[in-house]
Write a protein that holds these residues in place. Structure first.
Motif, mmCIF file in Angstrom:
data_model
loop_
_atom_site.group_PDB
_atom_site.id
_atom_site.type_symbol
_atom_site.label_atom_id
_atom_site.label_comp_id
_atom_site.label_asym_id
_atom_site.label_seq_id
_atom_site.Cartn_x
_atom_site.Cartn_y
_atom_site.Cartn_z
ATOM 1 N N ARG A 224 0.781 -1.415 -0.112
ATOM 2 C CA ARG A 224 -0.100 -0.108 0.184
ATOM 3 C C ARG A 224 0.840 1.062 0.083
ATOM 4 N NH1 ARG A 224 -3.848 -2.863 4.473
ATOM 5 N NH2 ARG A 224 -5.304 -3.750 3.136
ATOM 6 N N ALA A 225 1.875 1.235 0.765
ATOM 7 C CA ALA A 225 2.872 2.358 0.798
ATOM 8 C C ALA A 225 3.520 2.405 -0.499
ATOM 9 C CB ALA A 225 3.765 2.165 1.844
ATOM 10 N N ILE B 49 6.234 -9.152 -6.210
ATOM 11 C CA ILE B 49 5.956 -9.749 -5.148
ATOM 12 C C ILE B 49 6.729 -11.135 -4.833
ATOM 13 C CG2 ILE B 49 4.064 -10.960 -3.920
ATOM 14 C CD1 ILE B 49 1.883 -9.618 -5.887
ATOM 15 N N GLU B 50 7.410 -11.066 -3.831
ATOM 16 C CA GLU B 50 8.214 -12.162 -3.327
ATOM 17 C C GLU B 50 7.324 -13.330 -3.157
ATOM 18 O OE1 GLU B 50 12.185 -13.194 -1.079
ATOM 19 O OE2 GLU B 50 11.243 -11.299 -0.350
ATOM 20 N N ALA C 276 -4.213 -10.437 -2.582
ATOM 21 C CA ALA C 276 -4.345 -9.182 -1.882
ATOM 22 C C ALA C 276 -2.991 -8.009 -2.158
ATOM 23 C CB ALA C 276 -4.482 -9.396 -0.055
ATOM 24 N N ILE C 277 -2.033 -8.524 -2.099
ATOM 25 C CA ILE C 277 -0.853 -7.639 -2.459
ATOM 26 C C ILE C 277 -0.790 -7.044 -3.767
ATOM 27 C CG2 ILE C 277 1.609 -7.495 -2.400
ATOM 28 C CD1 ILE C 277 1.761 -9.659 -0.154
ATOM 29 N N GLY C 278 -1.035 -7.948 -4.543
ATOM 30 C CA GLY C 278 -1.140 -7.617 -5.979
ATOM 31 C C GLY C 278 -2.513 -6.610 -6.326
ATOM 32 N N ALA C 279 -3.381 -6.663 -5.565
ATOM 33 C CA ALA C 279 -4.618 -5.483 -5.656
ATOM 34 C C ALA C 279 -4.147 -4.230 -4.901
ATOM 35 C CB ALA C 279 -5.804 -6.149 -4.949
ATOM 36 N N ALA C 280 -3.205 -4.377 -3.823
ATOM 37 C CA ALA C 280 -2.898 -3.255 -3.235
ATOM 38 C C ALA C 280 -2.017 -2.380 -4.281
ATOM 39 C CB ALA C 280 -2.266 -3.616 -1.809
#
Length: 370
Positions: free
Chosen positions: A115-116, A128-129, A148-152
Motif C-alpha cells: 500500500r505504501a 511480489i516475493e 491481496a498484495i497484487g490488488a494493493a
C-alpha cells in the motif's frame, strides 16, 4: 612491474581468466532456455568491471543494497531489481534513483508495504516475493495474501520473484533440477493467479546459481537471477555450480609462524579476512575455513586447509593422513586461500587485485556496505 610479493597481506585476488570462464558457463546454461534472460546478481562481486562482463552492454542486473543500486546506476546499469524486501523508509531513495533515469524495481511480501508503494508519489514498481520452498521470505503461490498484495500494488505491480536458496542442500545435478522445477512451477502458478485476477505480470523471476545451471526447462519464466557463480567458492564447487579449480577469488596471505611440533603454520588471514562461514561442513568434503593453495593458486601443499581461525590468525594444517611441507612454508612465504563462501569473504575487502595470465593487471574497487 608489481607482483604478488608487493601486495599487502591479507588481500583479495581475482583471477580474470577464471571469472570469464564462469561467466561464459552460466551464459551458456541459461541460453538453453529460449526467452529467458539472465539478470546477474551483483551482491557477491559488487564491482562495475565484473558487471560489464556478466551483463554486457549495461544489461539488467540484480542488487542487494541501496549502496549497490546507487553505485551501479552511477556506472550505467539502470535496469535493476533490488532483491531484498523493501521498507517504506527506503522508498524515497529508490524513487530518487528512478527519477534520475534508472528503473530500480523493489520487492515485497507485505500488504502494508504494498500500500505504501502504491501511494508513493515517485516512480516505483514492485515485484511480489513468492516462497517456493526456502522458507525465508515470500507468500505462498496459492495464498490469499498473493492476490491481496497484487490488488494493493495495482498499476505498480511489475511481476513476481522467488529464490530457491534451499537448492544449496542438493548434492547432485538431478537434485538441483528437481528443486528448479519446484521453483518454476510455484512462481509460474503465482503469476497465473495474478493474471487471472486481472493484473499484468510481465516479470517472472527465479534465481539461484545451482538451479540456473541445472534447470531442465523454464517454461513460463522470463528471467533467472544468479550471482555467486561468477566468483565461485568451495561450497559451490561441491554442488556443481563450477569445477573445484574454477574459484576466481582467493585471499593472499603470509605465513607468520611455523610449528613443526604440530605440523602447522599460522597465516595473517583469520576470521576477518576469510569469514567464519563453515558451509562445507555439511558438504562431501569439509575444507574447514578455506583451502590453502600455493602462490600460483595450485593445490601442491597436500590439500592443506585453514583448520582454526582467530580474528587475525589462521592456522593451517595438512589434510588427514598428509604432512604439511614446512620446508616450503617459511615465515614470510605467500599462499592463497580459496574461500568456503565467497560472498562473505569478499565483503571483508575493499578491492580486488586482478590477475590475468598469472600477472597482476589491475585493481578493481568494490562497493561494500549498505
Amino acid at each position: 612491474m608489481t607482483t604478488l610479493h608487493d601486495l599487502p597481506t591479507p588481500c583479495l585476488l581475482l583471477d580474470l581468466d577464471i571469472l570469464k570462464r564462469n561467466i561464459a558457463r552460466m551464459a551458456q546454461a541459461v541460453a538453453r532456455h529460449p526467452g529467458v534472460m539472465l539478470r546477474p546478481h551483483m551482491k557477491t562481486a559488487k564491482n562495475a568491471q565484473v558487471a560489464d562482463l556478466a551483463a554486457p552492454g549495461k544489461g539488467p542486473i540484480t542488487v542487494s543494497t541501496l549502496a549497490e543500486a546507487r553505485y551501479f546506476a552511477d556506472h550505467g546499469f539502470r535496469d535493476q531489481i533490488y532483491a531484498v524486501g523493501i521498507v517504506p523508509a527506503k522508498l524515497d531513495a529508490v524513487a530518487a534513483l528512478n527519477a534520475a533515469g534508472s528503473t530500480v524495481k523493489v520487492i515485497t511480501d507485505d500488504l502494508d508495504t504494498a500500500r505504501a508503494i502504491a501511494a508513493h508519489r515517485g516512480p516505483i514498481e514492485a515485484l511480489i516475493e513468492v516462497d517456493v520452498g526456502e522458507g525465508r521470505a515470500g507468500v505462498a503461490p496459492e495464498s490469499d495474501a498473493l492476490l491481496a498484495i497484487g490488488a494493493a500494488l495495482g498499476q505498480r505491480l511489475a511481476g513476481v520473484v522467488s529464490h530457491s536458496g534451499h537448492s544449496y542442500a542438493g548434492r547432485s545435478e538431478a537434485a538441483m533440477a528437481e528443486i528448479a522445477e519446484i521453483e518454476r512451477a510455484g512462481i509460474v502458478r503465482a503469476a497465473e493467479r495474478l493474471r487471472a485476477a486481472g493484473h499484468a505480470v510481465r516479470i517472472v523471476s527465479v534465481g539461484a546459481s545451482p538451479t540456473a545451471m541445472y534447470a531442465e526447462h523454464l517454461d513460463g519464466v522470463t528471467e533467472t537471477r544468479a550471482g555467486v557463480y561468477m566468483l565461485g567458492d568451495l561450497f559451490q564447487a561441491q554442488i556443481g555450480t563450477h569445477p573445484l579449480e574454477d574459484i576466481a577469488v582467493t585471499v593472499l596471505a603470509s605465513v607468520i609462524g611455523r610449528y613443526p611440533q604440530r605440523n602447522a603454520v599460522l597465516l595473517d588471514a583469520g576470521a576477518l579476512a576469510l569469514s567464519k562461514d563453515r558451509s562445507t561442513e555439511a558438504a562431501p568434503r569439509d575444507w574447514k575455513f578455506g583451502r590453502v593453495l600455493d602462490l600460483d593458486g595450485k593445490p601442491t601443499l597436500g590439500d592443506a586447509m585453514v583448520t582454526r581461525v582467530h580474528q587475525e590468525h589462521g592456522e593451517v594444517r595438512a589434510a588427514e593422513g598428509a604432512t604439511l611441507p614446512l620446508d616450503r612454508l617459511p615465515v614470510g612465504a605467500l599462499v592463497r586461500v580459496a574461500p568456503n563462501h565467497v560472498c562473505l569473504t569478499a565483503a571483508a575487502h575493499q578491492r580486488y587485485h586482478v590477475l590475468e595470465g598469472g600477472r597482476l593487471v589491475a585493481q578493481w574497487e568494490r562497493c561494500n556496505y549498505w
